[in-house]
Design a protein around this motif. Structure first.
Motif, mmCIF file in Angstrom:
data_model
loop_
_atom_site.group_PDB
_atom_site.id
_atom_site.type_symbol
_atom_site.label_atom_id
_atom_site.label_comp_id
_atom_site.label_asym_id
_atom_site.label_seq_id
_atom_site.Cartn_x
_atom_site.Cartn_y
_atom_site.Cartn_z
ATOM 1 N N SER A 43 5.373 17.740 -6.639
ATOM 2 C CA SER A 43 4.920 16.357 -5.782
ATOM 3 C C SER A 43 3.354 16.388 -6.152
ATOM 4 O O SER A 43 2.741 17.321 -6.500
ATOM 5 C CB SER A 43 5.222 16.736 -4.258
ATOM 6 N N PHE A 44 2.913 14.846 -5.885
ATOM 7 C CA PHE A 44 1.619 14.627 -6.233
ATOM 8 C C PHE A 44 0.996 13.792 -5.051
ATOM 9 O O PHE A 44 1.764 13.230 -4.667
ATOM 10 C CB PHE A 44 1.723 13.950 -7.577
ATOM 11 N N LEU A 45 -0.213 14.073 -4.941
ATOM 12 C CA LEU A 45 -0.931 13.399 -3.757
ATOM 13 C C LEU A 45 -2.359 12.958 -4.376
ATOM 14 O O LEU A 45 -3.054 13.834 -4.898
ATOM 15 C CB LEU A 45 -1.310 14.257 -2.753
ATOM 16 N N ALA A 46 -2.864 11.746 -4.164
ATOM 17 C CA ALA A 46 -4.277 11.069 -4.564
ATOM 18 C C ALA A 46 -4.674 10.139 -3.723
ATOM 19 O O ALA A 46 -4.006 9.337 -3.191
ATOM 20 C CB ALA A 46 -4.140 10.752 -6.179
ATOM 21 N N CYS A 47 -5.767 9.852 -3.954
ATOM 22 C CA CYS A 47 -6.536 8.704 -3.121
ATOM 23 C C CYS A 47 -7.960 8.642 -3.792
ATOM 24 O O CYS A 47 -8.305 9.178 -4.635
ATOM 25 C CB CYS A 47 -6.837 9.228 -1.765
ATOM 26 N N ASN A 48 -8.646 7.550 -3.273
ATOM 27 C CA ASN A 48 -9.963 6.945 -3.884
ATOM 28 C C ASN A 48 -9.769 7.077 -5.426
ATOM 29 O O ASN A 48 -10.688 7.644 -6.037
ATOM 30 C CB ASN A 48 -10.822 8.001 -3.449
ATOM 31 N N PRO A 49 -8.966 6.211 -5.897
ATOM 32 C CA PRO A 49 -9.031 5.975 -7.604
ATOM 33 C C PRO A 49 -10.503 5.315 -7.948
ATOM 34 O O PRO A 49 -11.203 4.712 -7.265
ATOM 35 C CB PRO A 49 -8.161 4.709 -7.542
ATOM 36 N N VAL A 50 -10.683 5.571 -9.153
ATOM 37 C CA VAL A 50 -11.816 5.180 -9.950
ATOM 38 C C VAL A 50 -11.904 3.975 -10.536
ATOM 39 O O VAL A 50 -12.751 3.319 -10.972
ATOM 40 C CB VAL A 50 -12.317 6.057 -11.134
ATOM 41 N N GLN A 51 -10.440 3.537 -10.770
ATOM 42 C CA GLN A 51 -10.255 2.222 -11.241
ATOM 43 C C GLN A 51 -8.752 1.516 -10.914
ATOM 44 O O GLN A 51 -7.975 2.335 -10.453
ATOM 45 C CB GLN A 51 -10.128 2.566 -12.738
ATOM 46 N N SER A 52 -8.529 0.177 -10.859
ATOM 47 C CA SER A 52 -7.457 -0.245 -10.215
ATOM 48 C C SER A 52 -6.766 -1.345 -11.120
ATOM 49 O O SER A 52 -7.821 -2.247 -11.371
ATOM 50 C CB SER A 52 -7.708 -0.994 -8.997
ATOM 51 N N LEU A 53 -5.584 -1.359 -11.722
ATOM 52 C CA LEU A 53 -4.863 -2.329 -12.440
ATOM 53 C C LEU A 53 -4.096 -3.184 -11.540
ATOM 54 O O LEU A 53 -3.101 -2.536 -11.089
ATOM 55 C CB LEU A 53 -4.466 -1.909 -13.753
ATOM 56 N N ARG A 54 -4.263 -4.542 -11.677
ATOM 57 C CA ARG A 54 -3.514 -5.289 -10.662
ATOM 58 C C ARG A 54 -2.720 -6.389 -11.507
ATOM 59 O O ARG A 54 -3.846 -7.060 -12.537
ATOM 60 C CB ARG A 54 -3.929 -5.924 -9.712
ATOM 61 N N VAL A 55 -1.551 -6.670 -11.519
ATOM 62 C CA VAL A 55 -1.083 -7.804 -12.269
ATOM 63 C C VAL A 55 -0.473 -8.589 -11.344
ATOM 64 O O VAL A 55 0.406 -8.436 -10.334
ATOM 65 C CB VAL A 55 0.075 -7.317 -13.269
#
Length: 446
Positions: A43-55
C-alpha cells in the motif's frame, strides 16, 4: 541516476495514517485491503505533491499552466527528467506520479473516436508528482518513508504525529438511476442487436446511480466503511479538492516492473451466497458458463492485441485463462496476460496501448465505446478509468476503477454493469448490475 532515501517507521494501518494526514493537499491512498502475497502485498500513501498534471478536453496543464505537448508525451518527459534508481527490497512505488485517468481520456487516444459531447464530471486526468511517499509491505508488516530529500521525510514524519481528524457522516440517501429497469433491459437488448448485426462482439453497459451530497458528508468516513464492507486488492481514496474518489476495485489494468507487464482482466460474475452449498453451486455455474468464458476469452484476445503493440515479439502470454477468484460480494473469472515491454517503449506508450481496459469497453474497443456512449448517454468519469501510480523507477500499477464512488460538483455517483454478448439475457444483466454496486450502497446506508 540518484536513489531516494528510505526511513523505516512504525507500521500502522494505511487508512489510520491517512486519517492523520487529512487536510493536507491532494491526499492519495492506494491500499491493498484484501491482501495477497503476490497480487496485493503493498500500500502507498502520499500528500502535498511538488507538481500536478491535469488534462481537460485533451489539453495538458502543468501546475495550472497550459502546455502544448500531448498529455502522455509531457508525462513521459517529466518521468525521464526525474528518473531515479530503485531501492532494492522495498515496495515498488518510491516516488513518481499518482492519481487517476478518467474513462473519457480514451477520446484523446483515438482521434477517430466519436463520443457524445457530455459535460465532464471530472478532468480527463489528474496525476500528482510525489517525491515523498509512505510505502507499506503487508507481508513483512513494515513501513517506510521514501523521499528524494531527507528534509521532506522529516516534514512528513512530523505531520504523522498529528491527532487523527474526526470523521463525519458516511450516509447518503435518495439515490436514483439514469435508467429504469425497463429502459436498462431495453438497452441490453439493443446491444445484443448490435452484436448479432456484426457491429461488435461485446460491449460493457452500465447504469449510473446518483444522489446529492448532504451537508456533513465525509468521503473519507465513507471510504473507511467501504474498505470493511467490500475489501479489495486495489482499493484507494483520493482527495483532490473538487474531486474525491473512494474505490474498492478488484481489477488490475496493468502492472509493469523491470519491463515485465501483467494485466488481469475480469469477465464473468456471480454473487456470493451466505449458504455454503448455494455459494459452491454459484461457483460451479460460473466456472462452466459458456457465455461467461466466451466473454472472458474475447477480452483476453483484445488485451493480447493491445499489449503486442508495445511488447517484444512473441513475449505476450496467457498463463491463466478464466481462473476463479472470490471476493466479499462476488465470484469472478479472471485471466492473466503478460508480456515484456520493448526497450525503446515508454510508460506513456504502454498506457496509450492498454487504456481504457478492454474488460470495461468491449471488442472491438473503440467501436464498443461509441455504442456505449450512445446507449448510456452519460460520462463515466473516474469509473472505468484507472487509478494508481507511475514511478520514477519505472514501476507502474494501475487498477480499473470499478466498484468506485466519485464525488464532484455536489453529486455522488456510483456505477455498475457488465459485459454484454449475444447470449446475454436483459433481466439477468440488470440483476448483475445491482450485484456489482450492492456492497457500495450498503456502505452508504445508515
Amino acid at each position: 541516476m540518484t536513489a531516494p532515501h528510505a526511513r523505516e517507521i512504525i507500521c500502522w494501518e494505511p487508512a489510520a495514517l491517512a486519517q492523520r494526514l487529512r487536510g493536507q493537499k491532494h491526499l492519495t491512498l492506494l491500499e491493498s485491503v484484501a491482501r495477497q502475497e503476490h497480487l496485493a502485498r503493498y500500500s502507498f500513501l502520499a500528500c502535498n505533491p511538488v507538481q500536478s498534471l491535469r488534462v481537460e478536453k485533451g489539453r495538458a496543464f502543468l501546475d495550472d499552466v497550459a502546455r502544448d505537448e500531448a498529455p502522455l508525451a509531457l508525462l513521459d518527459r517529466l518521468m525521464a527528467d526525474n528518473a531515479q534508481a530503485h531501492l532494492a527490497h522495498l515496495p515498488p512505488f518510491q516516488g513518481g506520479f499518482a492519481g487517476f485517468i478518467s474513462y473519457e481520456f480514451g477520446q484523446a487516444l483515438e482521434p477517430s473516436l466519436r463520443l457524445p459531447g457530455f459535460r465532464p464530471i471530472v478532468p480527463d486526468m489528474v496525476l500528482h508528482r510525489y517525491d515523498t511517499v509512505i510505502a507499506f509491505d503487508h507481508m513483512q508488516e513494515r513501513a517506510w518513508i521514501i523521499a528524494r530529500h531527507e528534509q521532506d521525510a522529516d516534514e512528513l514524519e512530523r505531520l504523522l504525529k498529528a491527532k487523527p481528524a474526526p470523521l463525519g457522516s458516511a450516509v447518503i440517501e435518495g439515490w436514483s438511476s439514469n435508467f429504469t429497469r425497463a429502459a436498462y433491459e431495453a438497452a441490453i437488448a439493443r446491444t445484443v442487436e448490435y452484436i448479432l448485426a456484426g457491429d461488435i462482439f461485446q460491449a460493457n453497459i452500465t447504469q449510473m446511480f446518483s444522489a446529492a451530497i448532504p451537508q456533513g458528508f465525509d468521503a473519507f468516513a465513507f471510504y473507511k466503511v467501504l474498505r470493511q464492507t467490500n475489501p479489495a486488492t486495489f482499493s484507494c481514496f483520493l482527495d483532490y479538492g473538487d474531486v474525491q474518489v473512494a474505490s474498492s476495485s478488484p481489477e488490475r489494468l496493468l502492472n509493469c516492473m523491470n519491463g515485465k507487464i501483467e494485466a488481469r482482466p475480469i469477465k464473468g460474475t456471480r454473487p456470493r451466497d451466505a449458504d455454503a452449498a448455494r455459494d459452491s453451486a454459484l461457483i460451479m455455474e460460473l466456472a462452466t458458463s459458456r457465455k461467461d468464458r466466451a466473454e472472458n476469452v474475447m477480452i483476453v484476445d483484445l488485451l493480447r492485441n493491445d499489449l503486442s503493440r508495445v511488447c517484444q515479439p512473441g513475449s505476450v502470454r496467457v498463463p491463466v485463462l478464466c481462473g476463479l477468484e472470490s471476493y466479499a460480494n462476488v465470484h469472478h473469472l479472471v485471466s492473466v496476460v503478460t508480456g515484456e515491454l520493448l526497450r525503446e517503449q515508454t510508460i506513456g506508450g504502454l498506457v496509450a496501448a492498454a487504456f481504457p481496459g478492454g474488460s470495461i469497453t468491449g471488442a472491438p474497443k473503440f467501436r464498443a465505446m461509441e455504442i456505449i456512449g450512445g446507449i448510456e448517454q452519460a460520462p463515466r468519469g473516474v469509473y472505468c478509468g484507472s487509478i494508481g501510480y507511475l514511478g520514477f523507477n519505472g514501476a507502474v500499477d494501475l487498477n480499473i476503477a470499478i466498484r468506485t464512488a466519485q464525488f464532484s460538483g455536489g453529486v455522488a455517483r456510483v456505477q455498475g454493469g457488465g459485459g454484454i454478448t449475444a447470449r446475454s439475457q436483459p433481466a439477468a444483466e440488470y440483476e448483475e448490475s445491482l450485484t456489482k454496486v450492492k456492497r457500495i450502497m450498503q456502505a452508504f446506508a445508515p
